[in-house]
Design an enzyme around this catalytic site. Structure first.
Site, PDB file in Angstrom:
ATOM      1  N   ASP A 112      50.944  13.467  21.157  1.00 45.45           N
ATOM      2  CA  ASP A 112      49.808  12.494  20.888  1.00 45.45           C
ATOM      3  C   ASP A 112      49.347  11.982  22.221  1.00 45.45           C
ATOM      4  O   ASP A 112      49.634  10.400  22.279  1.00 45.45           O
ATOM      5  CB  ASP A 112      50.065  11.626  19.798  1.00 45.45           C
ATOM      6  CG  ASP A 112      48.701  10.965  18.960  1.00 45.45           C
ATOM      7  OD1 ASP A 112      47.649  11.324  19.551  1.00 45.45           O
ATOM      8  OD2 ASP A 112      48.887   9.972  18.215  1.00 45.45           O
ATOM      9  N   LYS A 167      54.090   4.759  16.510  1.00 44.98           N
ATOM     10  CA  LYS A 167      53.642   5.294  17.726  1.00 44.98           C
ATOM     11  C   LYS A 167      53.543   4.243  18.664  1.00 44.98           C
ATOM     12  O   LYS A 167      53.491   4.517  20.091  1.00 44.98           O
ATOM     13  CB  LYS A 167      52.047   5.923  17.426  1.00 44.98           C
ATOM     14  CG  LYS A 167      52.069   7.083  16.768  1.00 44.98           C
ATOM     15  CD  LYS A 167      50.562   7.501  16.457  1.00 44.98           C
ATOM     16  CE  LYS A 167      50.611   8.652  15.523  1.00 44.98           C
ATOM     17  NZ  LYS A 167      48.969   9.123  15.240  1.00 44.98           N
TER      18      LYS A 167
END
Length: 508
Positions: free
Chosen positions: A258, A290
């Protein structure tokens, strides 16, 4: 050379399948490109070659269904296939692999080739990996965002403001769009919410909304529905808005990549393409999200805000607590039940309500609907007086669902297993990653009834034998698999106040 063709209905494959001898006669190998021409309508497309010695005889070729969407061929029709030039985008991908910076035109060339299927999955993966190892700077992120928008459909509303919100994910049970969107729409603002399906999670917003209504609409239909009722909650993959993004995500998935620059472009391209000029970004912060630290969260927020300024969009970011799930439910039906209960007037779970009204409040303040510092209060009033529920019912109805649905009408899976606390003490840790894994093992999001209902959250005092959480599943074998996996995942940890005892040497 001319070939008789057979349509190959393999959903994820693109290109053409050639007999190895025919490929050699044309002058191509696996991974090379050919031009395929339909002589009936003159339409031509470039396709990546796969070869076989058995599946296609000489003089026959297989065309994968996705490639054929442009050619519009039928089985046994004749096509012409010839060698094609190597696309220029491969040189630009190589430039990024070598650490170079991509120009606006180079980025546009790559993204056009992605959308037109002129580069292969392996070549797209090379671009993703190069951008991960050699991060995009803010100019490159802007180029990528604009290229994604310009190669897809766009929505242009006659009036402003147009609001949108996005969570960067990583927290299970984050069902807040089902409450935030109707609050914002009920205030009189427009919010055309395009959402994703779960890739690694237990339920994306589109998966949840699909429990209640259709989520697959064209960009034109999204605009028309938003004009009529003020908001939508639809699957972005059906709209042809920023189509390159969906193809990039598919190739990122196996590596769990990502990349920051691509994530920024992915989020903002979709907001820009639906005409949004006021955007709220939810950035969950926590050790297993994240974004692990507040410092990282503030840096990411500044990047979102700067990219918004470059695109003419006003962006505000909320750094939210991400160490535990939002609410008590994880999985499509369970999360929809909880969201409907809150819209119907429930005062719990507080984490879910507080996060929803806080983010909706930011949007209300940004639009001028509420004064600075009063947005959350206004959002709570819209939720408490039933206007958000009424608006949500309008959204469900215009998307083809039953507007009279109630929380009690939605049921979890009929297979269940209760996990009890092994000891008395406090819940000291909830592992988001393990909880998501467990819910997916049970079948979520594909099996809508599958998921987890949490009975105790972090900080709760619990006695030995009391329920910690319940696993639900639609299929018995899925439930058994989740139970087996849960025995070593330890998604919820309970400890007493006494963690350990260290005796004196004389007692050893």
């Amino acid at each position: 050379m001319k070939f008789k063709i057979k349509i190959l209905d393999i959903a994820t494959r693109r290109g053409v399948l050639l007999n190895r001898i025919d490929a050699r006669n044309i002058g191509v190998l696996d991974g090379d490109r050919v031009q395929v021409i339909n002589p009936k309508n003159g339409i031509a497309t470039t396709a990546v070659v796969t070869t076989t010695s058995t599946l296609a005889g000489q003089g026959n070729a297989g065309i994968y269904r996705i490639t054929n969407e442009r050619l519009n061929l039928a089985d046994d029709e004749e096509v012409e296939i010839r060698e094609a030039d190597r696309p220029a985008s491969l040189d630009f991908i190589k430039k990024k692999m070598d650490g170079g910076r991509l120009t606006k035109d180079e980025t546009m060339t790559i993204i056009k080739d992605v959308v037109n299927d002129d580069i292969s999955a392996a070549e797209l993966t090379a671009f993703i990996t190069a951008s991960y190892i050699n991060p995009l700077d803010m100019d490159e992120v802007e180029h990528l965002t604009r290229a994604m928008v310009e190669t897809g459909e766009q929505i242009k509303f006659a009036s402003r403001p147009i609001v949108d919100k996005h969570s960067i994910g990583g927290v299970p049970g984050n069902k807040i769009s089902l409450v935030v969107v109707p609050i914002i729409a009920a205030s009189g603002l427009k919010i055309p919410k395009t959402s994703s399906r779960a890739i690694t999670g237990a339920g994306g917003t589109a998966d949840l909304m699909e429990v209640l209504a259709n989520v697959e609409f064209s960009a034109r239909e999204v605009q028309e529905m938003t004009e009529k009722v003020g908001g939508t909650i639809v699957w972005g993959g059906a709209t042809n808005i920023a189509p390159a993004d969906d193809r990039i995500i598919i190739q990122e998935y196996p590596f769990k990549i990502d990349a920051r620059g691509q994530m920024l472009a992915s989020v903002m391209a979709k907001k820009f393409a639906v005409g949004a000029n006021l955007v709220v970004i939810d950035i969950p912060v926590g050790s297993r999200t994240k974004v692990p630290t507040m410092q990282d969260g503030r840096k990411l927020a500044r990047e979102f805000i700067e990219l918004g300024e470059r695109l003419g969009m006003k962006v505000e970011c909320a750094l939210t607590y991400g160490d535990i799930p939002v609410g008590h439910s994880i999985g499509p039906n369970l999360e929809v039940m909880e969201a409907l209960r809150v819209l119907e007037g429930a005062s719990e779970p507080n984490s879910f309500i507080q996060k929803s009204v806080s983010l909706a409040g930011i949007a209300l303040e940004m639009s001028g609907k509420a004064a600075r510092g009063t947005g959350a209060q206004m959002a709570q009033e819209i939720l408490s007086n039933g206007k958000a529920l009424e608006k949500f019912r309008q959204i469900i109805e215009i998307q083809g669902g039953d507007p009279n649905v109630k929380s009690g009408d939605i049921r979890p899976g009929d297979r269940e297993y209760v996990v009890n606390s092994p000891a008395s003490g406090y819940v000291i840790e909830m592992n988001n990653t393990s909880l998501i894994t467990l819910a997916r093992m049970a079948g979520a999001p594909h099996d809508r009834g599958a998921g987890i209902l949490l009975h105790a959250k972090k900080g709760t005092l619990i006695k030995a034998g009391e329920p910690l959480f319940t696993i639900y599943a639609d299929r018995e074998w899925r439930l058994q698999k989740a139970i087996e996996e849960g025995r070593h995942l330890m998604p919820v940890i309970v400890e007493g106040m006494l963690l350990d005892r260290v005796p004196s040497p004389s007692e050893l």
